[in-house]
Design an enzyme around this catalytic site. Structure first.
Site, PDB file in Angstrom:
ATOM      1  N   LYS A 188       0.934  -1.139  -0.294  1.00  0.00           N
ATOM      2  CA  LYS A 188       0.242   0.084  -0.297  1.00  0.00           C
ATOM      3  C   LYS A 188       0.537   0.931   0.225  1.00  0.00           C
ATOM      4  O   LYS A 188       1.347   1.601   0.741  1.00  0.00           O
ATOM      5  CB  LYS A 188      -0.476   0.382   1.131  1.00  0.00           C
ATOM      6  CG  LYS A 188      -1.625   1.154   0.798  1.00  0.00           C
ATOM      7  CD  LYS A 188      -2.789   1.727   2.244  1.00  0.00           C
ATOM      8  CE  LYS A 188      -2.212   2.669   2.629  1.00  0.00           C
ATOM      9  NZ  LYS A 188      -1.833   4.179   1.753  1.00  0.00           N
ATOM     10  N   GLU A 264       9.850   1.126  10.689  1.00  0.00           N
ATOM     11  CA  GLU A 264      10.794   2.009  11.057  1.00  0.00           C
ATOM     12  C   GLU A 264      10.367   3.673  10.234  1.00  0.00           C
ATOM     13  O   GLU A 264       9.320   4.028   9.685  1.00  0.00           O
ATOM     14  CB  GLU A 264      11.285   2.062   9.123  1.00  0.00           C
ATOM     15  CG  GLU A 264      11.583   0.503   8.837  1.00  0.00           C
ATOM     16  CD  GLU A 264      13.449   0.108   8.957  1.00  0.00           C
ATOM     17  OE1 GLU A 264      13.534   1.283   9.166  1.00  0.00           O
ATOM     18  OE2 GLU A 264      13.231  -1.336   9.086  1.00  0.00           O
ATOM     19  N   CYS A 299      14.144  10.253   6.557  1.00  0.00           N
ATOM     20  CA  CYS A 299      13.510  10.247   7.713  1.00  0.00           C
ATOM     21  C   CYS A 299      15.249  10.783   9.028  1.00  0.00           C
ATOM     22  O   CYS A 299      15.318  10.825   9.962  1.00  0.00           O
ATOM     23  CB  CYS A 299      12.920   8.940   8.262  1.00  0.00           C
ATOM     24  SG  CYS A 299      14.145   7.730   6.316  1.00  0.00           S
ATOM     25  N   GLU A 398      10.060  15.686  15.434  1.00  0.00           N
ATOM     26  CA  GLU A 398       9.702  15.274  14.036  1.00  0.00           C
ATOM     27  C   GLU A 398       9.174  16.494  13.300  1.00  0.00           C
ATOM     28  O   GLU A 398       7.543  16.513  12.950  1.00  0.00           O
ATOM     29  CB  GLU A 398       9.526  13.880  13.335  1.00  0.00           C
ATOM     30  CG  GLU A 398      10.048  13.899  12.010  1.00  0.00           C
ATOM     31  CD  GLU A 398      10.112  12.225  11.411  1.00  0.00           C
ATOM     32  OE1 GLU A 398       8.492  12.000  11.584  1.00  0.00           O
ATOM     33  OE2 GLU A 398      10.505  12.343  11.187  1.00  0.00           O
TER      34      GLU A 398
END
Ligand code: NAD
Length: 494
Positions: A188, A264, A299, A398
């Site tokens: 997906k 992750e 990331c 973040e």
């Protein structure tokens, strides 16, 4: 034709309405299709299907059927290797087309995407193509009257849910090792970056991947993604994305079939600059690229600059000079060094972080705002905030945008404490000319990777994964293969 001319010829090309790829066929989904909006100019590019739970179940059933009848799972490794190499060949042949399509969808500057997306994905398929016939089982050192064989078997059906920042690269990190080891996959893509992965499905079919082995379902996370994660027939779930969604996936696993879940997740990575760094000008230039390329939507971005107090002002000035010199703009213009922010939601979130930071006492040393609004696209200038304190939101959370938080430190111990002062542990950077300080920092910082006298960069030979709340699995390298294999012991009485 120059590369820019090829890009220009592709950038206005009409994109057909996208379908779901299930059992080797393009099919409609049950939901109302999603609009695919380009962050370059805010215009609608096409539509993508919104797969329902029933659509997902069909994809999972196709994957299961393909796995059980062995059309791929029981193919000799050398046969799988050929197909994976052919996928890499086709990605390379169509690198520019694939990259332009992906950039129109997600906004990453072409200059970065051509390497990080198509280039990286082809390399990943090659790496695992080469690995496929070098995975051995074990003969256990049992007593002589018994033979203990440890077989490595594919897990079965893998669910893969990926984000929008580097869809092809991250998609390949999941697909290549999963397919190499004989599994079937239901993939997906993210709502705002599905086009290049749908195109990859076509490439895989053309390369000879049998029907049903790879299925791609687009749609909303809370519907399509949830259905994959809740499926009783998905054996392993691999995910790259935010911690919030990662947490939900663990709950879905607990509420369904206890499938293994590999996460992750995000980062708030410290980039630590000491006064004894061998080349402070280079450190400033590389550190600026390490946070601002792809508008900070990386990331491992070095989003917290920790700088020794004695060089703080000089270093922040140098980094800001490099950051201000980046050309932000149309990601399909080869002179642009930074492209668009992926979506309006993301842009608004970035701006919210800046206003919260200044409200908490940080100073705006550079940028801070939306730019190029008249294009209709989502662009933000590189932003540097100084005087950021460990309790500030922009220090702890973040942003996933072009926002750098700067904090000064006075000692090695303080640098390590600040570096480790968030819930994340994905990446870090250290700039120093001292060998012993290098080792002290590498040992002291809790993260999956520590860059020394550089920031960013790695290849398929090393694992990528986080510690703490940055996740629990690894992509890349031979370590990634372990996620897609089960161990099965044959205990044979002789
Ligand atoms: P996200 O978590 O919002 O979405 C990721 C994927 O999960 C998307 O496909 C989304 O549709 C799906 N999803 C959303 N809700 C879901 C649900 N309830 N059930 C199942 N699936 C669901 O993340 P994003 O905004 O697409 O990506 C940005 C995040 O990804 C950042 O945190 C970034 O740091 C992280 N990231 C990590 C790495 C790494 O290697 N560690 C690499 C790239 C990005």
């Amino acid at each position: 034709m120059t590369v820019q001319e090829r890009i220009n010829a592709l950038r206005e090309k009409a994109i057909a309405e996208q379908k779901l790829f299930i059992d080797g066929k393009w099919v409609d989904g049950e939901g109302e299709p999603l609009e695919v909006v380009s962050p370059i100019d805010g215009q609608v590019l096409t539509t993508a299907e919104r797969a329902s739970a029933a659509d997902v179940n069909r994809a999972v059933a196709a994957a299961r059927q393909a796995f059980e009848d062995g059309r791929w799972s029981k193919m000799a490794p050398a046969g799988r290797k050929k197909v994976l190499h052919r996928i890499a060949d086709l990605i390379e042949e169509r690198a520019i087309e694939l990259t332009v399509l992906g950039v129109r969808d997600n906004g990453t500057e072409f200059n970065m995407a051509i390497k990080a997306e198509a280039g990286s994905a082809a390399g990943t398929f090659r790496y695992y193509a080469e690995a496929v016939d070098k995975i051995y089982g074990e003969v256990a050192p049992t007593s002589p009257d018994v033979l203990g064989l440890v077989h490595k078997t594919p897990v079965g059906v893998v669910g893969a849910i990926v984000p929008w920042n580097f869809p092809l690269m991250i998609g390949a990190w999941k697909l290549a090792p999963a397919l190499a080891t004989g599994n079937s996959v239901v993939l997906k893509p993210a709502e705002t970056a599905s086009l290049s992965l749908l195109n990859l499905a076509e490439i895989c079919a053309e390369a000879g991947l049998p029907d049903g082995v790879l299925n791609v379902v687009t749609g909303q996370g809370s519907v399509t993604g949830e259905a994959i994660a809740m499926s009783m027939d998905v054996d392993v779930l691999v995910f790259t994305g935010s911690g919030g969604v990662g947490r939900r996936l663990l709950e879905y696993s607990a509420a369904s079939n206890l499938k293994r879940v590999y996460l992750e997740l995000g980062g708030k990575s410290p980039n630590i600059v000491f006064a004894d760094a061998p080349d402070l000008e280079k450190a400033a230039a590389v550190s600026a690229a390490g946070i601002f390329r792809n508008s900070g939507q990386v990331c491992v971005a070095g989003s917290r600059l920790l700088v020794e107090r004695s060089i703080h002002d000089e270093f922040v000035d140098a980094l800001s000079r490099h950051a201000a010199a980046f050309k932000v703009g149309d990601p399909l213009d080869l002179t642009s060094q930074i492209g668009a922010v992926n979506s309006m939601v993301q842009l608004e979130g970035n701006l919210g972080f800046v206003s919260d930071a200044t409200a908490q006492g940080a100073e705006l040393a550079l940028g801070g705002g939306r730019i190029l609004e008249s294009t209709g696209g989502y662009y933000m200038e590189p932003t540097v905030l100084t005087g950021v304190k460990p309790d500030d939101r922009v220090f702890r959370e973040e942003v996933f945008g072009p926002v750098l938080a700067v904090t000064a430190f006075d000692s090695d111990e303080e640098a390590i404490a600040l570096a480790n002062g968030t819930d994340y542990g994905l990446s870090a950077g250290v700039w120093t000319g001292s060998l012993s300080r290098t080792h002290k920092m590498v040992a002291g910082i809790r993260s999956g990777i520590v860059h020394v006298n550089t920031y960013g960069g790695s290849d398929n030979t090393v694992p990528l994964g986080g510690v703490k709340q940055s996740g629990n699995g690894h992509d890349k390298s031979m370590h990634a293969i372990e996620k897609y294999l089960d161990l099965k012991t044959a205990w044979i009485q002789l």
